[in-house]
Enzyme design. Structure first.
Site, short mmCIF file in Angstrom:
data_model
loop_
_atom_site.label_atom_id
_atom_site.label_comp_id
_atom_site.label_asym_id
_atom_site.label_seq_id
_atom_site.Cartn_x
_atom_site.Cartn_y
_atom_site.Cartn_z
N GLU A 1 2.36 -6.39 -4.43
CA GLU A 1 1.35 -5.46 -4.98
C GLU A 1 2.11 -4.46 -5.83
O GLU A 1 2.93 -3.71 -5.30
CB GLU A 1 0.65 -4.69 -3.86
CG GLU A 1 -0.09 -5.55 -2.86
CD GLU A 1 -1.40 -6.09 -3.39
OE1 GLU A 1 -1.93 -5.54 -4.36
OE2 GLU A 1 -1.86 -7.10 -2.84
N CYS B 1 -2.09 3.72 -6.75
CA CYS B 1 -1.99 2.49 -7.56
C CYS B 1 -3.32 2.16 -8.20
O CYS B 1 -3.38 1.49 -9.22
CB CYS B 1 -1.54 1.34 -6.67
SG CYS B 1 -2.54 1.16 -5.20
P1 NAP Z 1 9.62 1.33 -5.66
O1 NAP Z 1 10.67 2.24 -6.14
O2 NAP Z 1 9.51 -0.01 -6.26
O3 NAP Z 1 9.87 1.21 -4.07
C1 NAP Z 1 8.98 0.49 -3.25
C2 NAP Z 1 9.67 0.10 -1.97
O4 NAP Z 1 10.68 -0.87 -2.25
C3 NAP Z 1 10.39 1.24 -1.27
O5 NAP Z 1 10.24 1.09 0.11
C4 NAP Z 1 11.84 1.05 -1.69
O6 NAP Z 1 12.75 1.63 -0.79
C5 NAP Z 1 11.92 -0.45 -1.67
N1 NAP Z 1 13.00 -1.03 -2.45
C6 NAP Z 1 13.64 -0.51 -3.51
N2 NAP Z 1 14.55 -1.39 -3.98
C7 NAP Z 1 14.48 -2.49 -3.18
C8 NAP Z 1 15.17 -3.74 -3.16
N3 NAP Z 1 16.11 -4.05 -4.05
N4 NAP Z 1 14.84 -4.63 -2.20
C9 NAP Z 1 13.89 -4.35 -1.28
N5 NAP Z 1 13.21 -3.17 -1.26
C10 NAP Z 1 13.49 -2.27 -2.22
O7 NAP Z 1 8.17 1.98 -5.77
P2 NAP Z 1 7.72 3.48 -5.36
O8 NAP Z 1 8.30 4.41 -6.35
O9 NAP Z 1 7.94 3.71 -3.91
O10 NAP Z 1 6.13 3.41 -5.54
C11 NAP Z 1 5.46 3.65 -6.74
C12 NAP Z 1 4.95 2.36 -7.36
O11 NAP Z 1 4.21 1.62 -6.40
C13 NAP Z 1 4.01 2.58 -8.52
O12 NAP Z 1 4.36 1.75 -9.58
C14 NAP Z 1 2.64 2.18 -7.95
O13 NAP Z 1 1.72 1.71 -8.90
C15 NAP Z 1 3.01 1.13 -6.99
N6 NAP Z 1 2.00 0.99 -5.94
C16 NAP Z 1 1.23 -0.15 -5.93
C17 NAP Z 1 0.25 -0.32 -4.96
C18 NAP Z 1 -0.59 -1.57 -4.91
O14 NAP Z 1 -1.24 -1.79 -3.89
N7 NAP Z 1 -0.63 -2.38 -5.95
C19 NAP Z 1 0.05 0.68 -4.00
C20 NAP Z 1 0.85 1.82 -4.03
C21 NAP Z 1 1.82 1.96 -5.02
P3 NAP Z 1 13.47 3.04 -1.11
O15 NAP Z 1 12.38 4.04 -1.27
O16 NAP Z 1 14.30 3.27 0.09
O17 NAP Z 1 14.24 2.81 -2.37
#
Ligand code: NAP
Length: 521
Positions: free
Chosen positions: A256, A295
């Protein structure tokens, strides 16, 4: 300063080293450290598979549903504390309710689904018996059995509670144990919720583990029986999807990601009408709830050329009356972004959008906000942009600014509105506001292949609408293309995601016996 620990192999463990610092979004103060260095990630998977998986698989659906119900009741006893923690990432009371109570409601929904509609069995039958031979002694039927691995659930920072619980509910109901990995900036709430659940003794051993900090080498150890459910940015989603071990073992993955959701105003809704007020009220809510860090938030507004100015005037009035600052101050309607990186990323995004659009409301560099001590907080006021030329615009259809930011685009006719909506490249949700049935029909079938959910608003539905950005557990959450191509919630479908569907073939009596509800397999 709090140390956020991981719950691994039945013990609370701190990571080695300093870990990452978490800041209070309102004041900028350091509040916690979070790190997972030194954890035995492979050991966590093994412990989940052996202890938690076997226990859950021996429980029937109503028994698993009772577990979800008890989890919801346990969490409900601690709401004031969870709201206090949510304040640390800048949530208003309404924002915190969406996250905390919204997540608990998802648990309740799946508890009710499992308790009332699923059989007292450890597996599910699916569909009718298919007769495969003329005499009828050879038939086929599908069943779903729980996968025998671990559900690895990686969440985004914006919904530390809801994101965790909406994934946990269907996986536990399916019979799979979980390892939850909250995003670091807001991991405190997920940590505390898991701590409460573990301390209460409600979770059978091995069914719930937690990683506070990075996921380490966990993905290297996944097998074909494990599942990864990820929510976050498109770039992290791509890394997970293309991880060599995930590719090699064809590990089941649900992704997602981000989404450039739109709202479309029908040509029949005129300036000054109640329909226009519904439209602008919805846009206002979507821009300001959780400071736009949702999101499903509306990023693009498509409005007929004739009503463009009326929409802008109305929105300027609403946004101008909004008080931005510390949510603890009475009357403040919108809090900060999560951290300094989020503010900087939003500013960069606005700068890119501004090359093709003009800012009609807001100053991305405003520094004064309501409340004592907010000078070091991570605030941004709402920013509304108007596209200079919707057809030529590129960035508005490509850049997701994860904050209180939206771009308005004027359209000439239905075809152009559909074309613009589809340029989001696949979105979680779109809304169409109109009383015109022909317009709604054309929009519905024009938008449907590109969206996971479509909300149609007229005078009848508006007063009861749950809102553009609110995800309901009964309905699909997900979307094609840019939105990740995944699917969550939507009732039973997301329970199936954690199970293997297998076609059984054989003689009818044998299949009938095998498919009869069975407990404690
Ligand atoms: P993110 O930076 O991609 O991080 C998401 C998760 O992935 C965090 O738990 C992060 O951990 C982890 N992560 C980072 N690098 C990783 C890797 N190499 N392998 C495995 N896990 C890894 O996203 P965010 O900044 O938290 O969230 C914002 C984004 O989420 C926005 O783009 C938003 O649109 C999207 N979002 C989508 C939905 C949906 O349902 N479609 C819902 C909510 C948010 P760390 O924090 O420890 O780095």
């Amino acid at each position: 300063m709090i140390t956020l620990k991981s719950y691994a192999g039945g013990e609370w463990r701190s990571g080695k080293g300093k870990g990452r610092l978490l800041h209070h979004a309102v004041t900028g103060e350091e509040i916690a450290t979070c790190g997972s260095e030194g954890l035995d990630f492979n050991g966590m998977l093994e412990w989940g598979r052996t202890k938690g998986g076997s226990r859950l698989r021996s429980m029937t659906f109503p028994e698993r549903a009772t577990l979800l119900k008890t989890m919801a009741a346990t969490l409900n006893e601690n709401l004031p504390e969870f709201h206090e923690i949510a304040a640390s990432y800048g949530a208003t009371r309404r924002d915190a309710m969406l996250d905390v109570e919204g997540g608990i409601a998802a648990l309740g929904f799946y508890a009710s689904l499992g308790g009332k509609t699923l059989p007292a069995s450890t597996f599910l039958t699916d569909g009718e018996i298919a007769r495969l031979s003329k005499p009828g002694n050879f038939v086929g039927r599908h069943i779903y059995v729980p996968l025998e691995g671990v559900a690895v659930q990686i969440n985004a920072y914006n919904f530390p509670s809801w994101g965790m619980l909406e994934k946990l509910a269907p996986s536990l109901l399916a019979g799979m144990p979980s390892i939850v990995k909250p995003a670091t900036p807001t991991a405190w709430l997920a940590f505390r919720m898991v701590e409460v659940l573990i301390a209460s003794g409600v979770m059978p051993e091995g069914t719930l583990q937690l990683i506070c900090g990075s996921i380490g080498d966990l993905l290297d150890h996944l097998t074909c029986q494990d599942v990864v459910s990820f929510t976050g940015s498109a770039s992290t989603g791509r890394k997970i999807r293309s991880h060599p071990n995930i590719v090699k073992n064809a590990v089941r993955v649900n992704i997602e990601t981000d989404s450039l959701n739109c709202i479309i105003l029908g040509p029949d809704i005129t300036a000054g009408s109640p329909g226009l007020a519904h439209f602008t009220e919805e846009v206002f809510k979507e821009m300001t709830i959780k400071a736009g860090q949702k999101c499903t938030a509306i990023r693009r507004l498509l409005v007929p050329k004739e009503t463009e100015q009326a929409v802008i005037d109305d929105l300027k009035q609403r946004l101008g009356a909004l008080r931005v600052g510390d949510p603890a101050v009475s009357g403040v309607g919108m809090g900060p972004l999560v951290d300094q990186a989020a503010v900087e990323s939003a500013r960069r995004g606005i700068e890119a959008l501004s090359r093709e659009a003009e800012i009609v409301f807001g100053d991305p560099n405003r520094t004064q906000f309501e409340g004592a001590g907010t000078e070091r907080g991570f605030f941004m006021e709402p920013i509304l942009l108007r596209s200079k030329d919707a057809d030529r615009a590129e960035s508005a259809h490509e850049i997701e600014v994860f904050g209180p930011v939206a771009t308005l685009m004027a359209y000439r006719d239905v075809e152009q509105a559909i074309r613009l909506a589809r340029r989001g490249g696949g979105s979680l949700v779109a809304s169409v506001h109109s009383e015109d049935e022909d317009f709604i029909r054309r929009m519905t079938f024009g938008l449907a292949p590109y969206h996971g959910r479509l909300m149609m608003i007229n005078a009848k539905a508006a007063p009861e609408s749950t809102g553009h950005g609110v995800v309901m557990p009964h309905l699909v959450h997900g979307g094609p293309g840019r939105a990740g191509g995944g699917e969550e919630l939507g009732g039973l479908r997301s329970v199936h995601h954690y199970m293997q569907r297998i076609a059984l073939q054989g003689d009818p009596e044998r299949l009938e016996k095998l498919c009869a509800p069975a407990a404690g397999e």
